[in-house]
Design a protein around this motif. Structure first.
Motif, short mmCIF file in Angstrom:
data_model
loop_
_atom_site.label_atom_id
_atom_site.label_comp_id
_atom_site.label_asym_id
_atom_site.label_seq_id
_atom_site.Cartn_x
_atom_site.Cartn_y
_atom_site.Cartn_z
N GLU A 222 15.24 1.15 -2.69
CA GLU A 222 16.38 1.12 -1.77
C GLU A 222 17.70 1.52 -2.40
N GLY A 223 17.85 1.26 -3.69
CA GLY A 223 19.14 1.52 -4.33
C GLY A 223 19.98 0.27 -4.42
N ASN A 224 19.53 -0.81 -3.77
CA ASN A 224 20.30 -2.06 -3.87
C ASN A 224 20.22 -2.63 -5.29
N GLY A 225 19.09 -2.40 -5.95
CA GLY A 225 18.96 -2.84 -7.34
C GLY A 225 19.96 -2.13 -8.23
N ARG A 226 20.09 -0.83 -8.02
CA ARG A 226 21.09 -0.07 -8.80
C ARG A 226 22.49 -0.56 -8.47
N MET A 227 22.75 -0.84 -7.20
CA MET A 227 24.07 -1.34 -6.82
C MET A 227 24.38 -2.65 -7.55
N CYS A 228 23.42 -3.58 -7.51
CA CYS A 228 23.65 -4.90 -8.12
C CYS A 228 23.82 -4.80 -9.63
N THR A 229 23.19 -3.79 -10.23
CA THR A 229 23.24 -3.69 -11.69
C THR A 229 24.33 -2.73 -12.16
N THR A 230 25.03 -2.08 -11.23
CA THR A 230 26.04 -1.09 -11.61
C THR A 230 27.44 -1.44 -11.11
N ALA A 231 27.54 -1.89 -9.86
CA ALA A 231 28.87 -2.05 -9.26
C ALA A 231 29.66 -3.27 -9.75
N PRO A 232 29.06 -4.47 -9.84
CA PRO A 232 29.88 -5.61 -10.26
C PRO A 232 30.19 -5.61 -11.77
N PRO A 233 31.24 -6.30 -12.17
CA PRO A 233 31.61 -6.33 -13.60
C PRO A 233 30.64 -7.12 -14.48
N VAL A 234 29.82 -7.96 -13.88
CA VAL A 234 28.88 -8.77 -14.67
C VAL A 234 27.48 -8.62 -14.07
N HIS A 235 26.49 -8.46 -14.92
CA HIS A 235 25.10 -8.36 -14.46
C HIS A 235 24.25 -9.37 -15.21
N ILE A 236 23.53 -10.19 -14.47
CA ILE A 236 22.61 -11.16 -15.08
C ILE A 236 21.18 -10.78 -14.70
N VAL A 237 20.33 -10.63 -15.70
CA VAL A 237 18.92 -10.34 -15.46
C VAL A 237 18.13 -11.62 -15.71
N VAL A 238 17.33 -12.05 -14.75
CA VAL A 238 16.44 -13.18 -14.99
C VAL A 238 15.02 -12.65 -15.06
N MET A 239 14.29 -13.10 -16.08
CA MET A 239 12.97 -12.50 -16.32
C MET A 239 12.02 -13.52 -16.92
N GLY A 240 10.78 -13.53 -16.44
CA GLY A 240 9.75 -14.33 -17.08
C GLY A 240 9.51 -13.76 -18.47
N LEU A 241 9.32 -14.61 -19.47
CA LEU A 241 9.28 -14.09 -20.85
C LEU A 241 8.03 -13.26 -21.15
N GLU A 242 7.07 -13.26 -20.23
CA GLU A 242 5.86 -12.47 -20.48
C GLU A 242 6.04 -11.00 -20.16
N ASP A 284 32.08 3.24 -15.56
CA ASP A 284 31.55 2.19 -14.68
C ASP A 284 30.38 1.48 -15.33
N GLY A 285 29.77 0.60 -14.55
CA GLY A 285 28.72 -0.26 -15.09
C GLY A 285 29.35 -1.58 -15.50
N PRO A 286 28.55 -2.66 -15.52
CA PRO A 286 29.09 -3.97 -15.86
C PRO A 286 29.60 -4.03 -17.30
N ARG A 287 30.64 -4.80 -17.49
CA ARG A 287 31.16 -4.98 -18.85
C ARG A 287 30.35 -6.01 -19.61
N GLU A 288 29.64 -6.86 -18.86
CA GLU A 288 28.79 -7.87 -19.50
C GLU A 288 27.41 -7.79 -18.88
N VAL A 289 26.40 -7.79 -19.76
CA VAL A 289 25.03 -7.91 -19.26
C VAL A 289 24.37 -9.08 -19.98
N HIS A 290 23.73 -9.95 -19.20
CA HIS A 290 23.05 -11.12 -19.76
C HIS A 290 21.57 -11.06 -19.39
N LEU A 291 20.75 -11.44 -20.34
CA LEU A 291 19.31 -11.53 -20.08
C LEU A 291 18.88 -12.98 -20.24
#
Ligand code: SF4
Lengths: 480, 231
Positions: A222-242, A284-291
């Motif tokens: 859809e492109g919503n994933g790209r929007m969420c990971t590109t447009a806001p200044p902060v991006h948080i990724v939540v992921m199962g460790l496997e 552009d792109g978030p200034r902070e990325v957290h995993l």
């Protein structure tokens, strides 16, 4: 789902089975997804090869999991991505909440993430006055209706267009009623575009994380994933460790298996690989990325050679689409975040058999899931293991949480009786004779409560006059 | 669970459990080999990418390195667009600026940080970017956005126009990664794009243009067009 809840499966199932609309919606959709998958993987030799490769990559990733996670952490940190570890879903949500509050953010936009569902993140954020808006169209639809996903790939598949038309008309201000899918789509686009514009923090999942380069990979259409990971200044990724893989070259075969198995696509519209936050000079792109790496029971599952296969899963949803139980019930009846065959093996291991053990019984063990699973997870074997451990207390550190919860006297007597009847031919023969005698009388049994319930939606079976044991003996087969 | 330092405990606890877990199971069987590499010839790569991307509703215009600006103008004149977002500091941007005409949608440079120009980015109708290459096997473009050609250029405008050099169409993603040694240094963001944005979340009905671009137009610059019969 909090681990204190025990889901009432029988009533969920009866409710789901009594909803013909749900069954029609699901059946059509699952058949279509199945057909598309078969068309894409029409060459069995190629599929076998690709699958063997995918299986091997996932096995290797799990064998090396602790070192790969450390490498991933090192690489991400070098690249400027901040890594957080969470033992439980509560901890993971707390980490997200702290990060969001640190930025005084109240508008969070979310890409589709099953791990965030596992964490019940939206609920936690809303409790703290933070709007957590789902932006994947399917997720947006169910969030409007205060529902949870019924499928891990197509979360709103239980709804049809008139239900969605009513929902949009009622819940989105100034929205005319329309059942035209393109128009519904355009309505959502308009609402969400404003949200993308104003979002302060983006939250997403990840399909793979590459240890070698510290790259987080997201698959979407859809492109919503790209929007969420590109447009806001902060991006948080939540992921199962496997989800970590060793090398970048491990990605192409897994990507091919994932999109092919999920929706029969050669590739999705977007494959989004994120390796760092915005670098100096970039515009552009978030200034902070957290995993945020979530354990939630996965490290325990890893210890058992058979159960660890569960962690190979790439969440393609093919096992749901092909499951005769899922296609009749839909996802909600399972009562937990992950439904279908993968849910039935994963959830009891995470939540404990005493809470979710009944999920392991939601299967006919037909093996359709195993046949399509792109990473060859022995789902039926694990289901049987979970069923066994439900009845037996197991003296091993690898025993599934809540094992032996069904081991009460009546049950174990029945099982002993069954075991004896199979071990001792005379007992079996006796049983068979009794059944044969009963067969003709069975209709009378419908007065008995249990049989009555069972026979409501089914035709009563007629027992064969001669058992398989007898027939085999007559044919001269010594040991069946 | 709110103590300071709790997070680092989580890390240690998890890693300790994971190490114990892998020690229990140990090493296992040797690995199934890599898949045999694909080997399409040049013309097949172009044709396959075109066919697959068209099936995903991308509009493909095959042109060449001298004719592409004219082809682009033609594409733009068929539409009503309020502007074309471009990257002035790239060779592609310079070519466009030199060749621009008044009847075309005005060129708008992406020259400031997003914080200063977010409204314009979300309001402009079209954007044009270069590409790093393509993938014939699955029909996709490879984009590595950078300081000059930022990420939102291919995402925020409703029409994305991409310029692809036919020489840079790889057989497969695996081949592109290996030949160009991606593992030695990944960019901030790398993308594969196979068409305009789409969804099938309502009754699996495929509709295009959900959150990302509604249209993807690819200009393939092919200076060695295939002869009509293979030689
Ligand atoms: S268990 Fe296999 S088929 Fe099911 S979602 Fe996971 S990878 Fe796909």
């Amino acid at each position: 789902m909090a681990s204190t809840t025990v889901v009432d499966f029988p009533s969920n199932f009866i409710k789901a089975l009594g909803n013909p609309q749900l069954r029609r919606n699901l059946r059509a959709a699952m058949d279509t997804l199945g057909l598309r998958r078969r068309t894409l993987f029409a060459d069995p030799a190629f599929f076998a090869q690709l699958r063997a490769r995918g299986d091997a990559i996932r096995q290797r990733s799990l064998r090396k999991l602790p070192q790969l996670l450390e490498q991933l952490e090192r690489k991400c940190t070098e690249n400027g991505i901040q890594v957080h570890w969470a033992e439980t879903t509560t901890e993971a949500s707390q980490i997200c909440l702290d990060l969001i509050q640190r930025h005084n953010a109240t508008r969070v936009i979310k890409g589709k993430s099953m791990v965030s569902e596992e964490m019940h993140l939206n609920h936690v954020l809303e409790e703290h006055g933070i709007e957590a808006l789902e932006t994947d169209l399917g997720e947006y639809i169910i969030q409007l209706d205060h529902e949870t996903p019924s499928h891990i790939i197509v979360p709103a598949i239980h709804k049809n267009r008139d239900q969605i038309a009513h929902l949009f008309h009622e819940k989105i201000p100034d929205t005319p009623y329309t059942e035209v899918v393109e128009e519904l789509n355009a309505i959502a686009r308009k609402v969400l575009r404003e949200k993308f514009f104003a979002g302060e923090v983006g939250v997403s999942g990840a399909n793979f994380a590459v240890a070698e380069t510290g790259t987080l990979c997201l698959v979407e259409n859809e492109g919503n994933g790209r929007m969420c990971t590109t447009a806001p200044p902060v991006h948080i990724v939540v992921m199962g460790l496997e989800k970590v893989v060793e090398r970048l070259e491990d990605v192409p075969p897994l990507l091919r298996l994932l999109t092919g198995s999920a929706t029969g696509q050669l590739i999705t519209t977007y494959f989004n690989m994120i390796t760092s936050p915005r670098k100096p000079g970039e515009k552009d792109g978030p200034r902070e990325v957290h995993l945020v790496l979530l354990d939630n029971g996965r490290s325990k599952i890893l210890a058992d050679p058979q159960l660890r296969e569960t962690l190979k899963c790439i969440r393609c949803g093919a096992c749901l689409n092909h499951c005769p139980v899922y296609t009749r019930l839909g996802g909600h009846a399972y009562g937990y975040v992950y439904p279908g065959p993968i849910g039935s093996i994963l959830t009891p291991q995470i939540e404990g058999l005493d809470h979710a053990g009944a999920m392991a019984s939601a299967s006919s063990l037909c093996g359709a899931c195993e046949e399509v699973c792109p990473v060859k997870i022995p789902i039926t074997h694990i289901l049987r293991r979970l069923r066994n451990e439900s009845y037996n207390k197991v003296d091993s550190p690898n025993a599934v949480k809540g094992h032996g919860y069904k081991s009460n006297l009546a049950e174990s007597l029945t099982w002993k009786g069954w075991a004896m009847s199979n071990a001792a031919p005379w007992a079996n023969a006796l049983n068979a004779k009794m059944l044969a005698m009963l067969g003709s009388q069975l209709t009378k049994l419908t007065k008995v409560e249990l049989v009555k319930n069972w026979s409501q939606g089914r035709t009563l079976p007629r027992f064969a006059p001669k058992s398989l044991h007898v027939l085999a003996k007559e044919k001269g087969i010594p040991h069946e | 669970m709110s103590e300071v330092g709790e997070v680092s405990h989580a890390r240690d606890h998890i890693l300790t459990r994971l190490r114990a877990a892998v020690a229990q199971v140990g090493e296992s069987a040797p690995e199934a080999g890599a898949l045999p590499p694909l080997d399409f010839d040049r013309a097949e790569r172009v044709a396959r990418l075109k066919r697959l991307m068209e099936a995903m509703h991308a509009e493909i215009v095959v042109t060449d390195s001298t004719g592409w600006v004219a082809a682009l103008k033609n594409v733009l004149r068929q539409r009503t667009l309020n502007g074309l977002l471009y990257a002035p500091e790239t060779p592609l941007g310079a070519t466009l600026a030199a060749a621009w005409e008044d009847d075309l949608p005005p060129l708008v440079g992406y020259t400031q940080e997003v914080e200063q120009c977010k409204e314009q980015l979300f309001a402009i109708d079209a954007g044009i970017t270069s590409t790093k290459g393509g993938i014939a096997e699955v029909g996709a473009l490879i984009l590595w956005p950078d300081a000059h050609e930022p990420r939102l250029m291919s995402l925020a405008p409703a029409v994305h126009i991409a310029v692809l050099d036919a020489d840079r169409i790889h057989n497969s993603l695996a081949e592109a990664m290996a030949q160009e040694r991606w593992a030695e240094g990944m960019p901030t963001n790398a993308l594969l794009i196979s068409g305009p944005s789409k969804t099938a979340d309502i009754e699996l009905v495929l509709t295009f243009g959900v959150h990302g671009p509604k249209e993807l137009i690819v200009l393939i610059l092919d200076d060695q067009p295939a002869p009509s019969a293979p030689s």
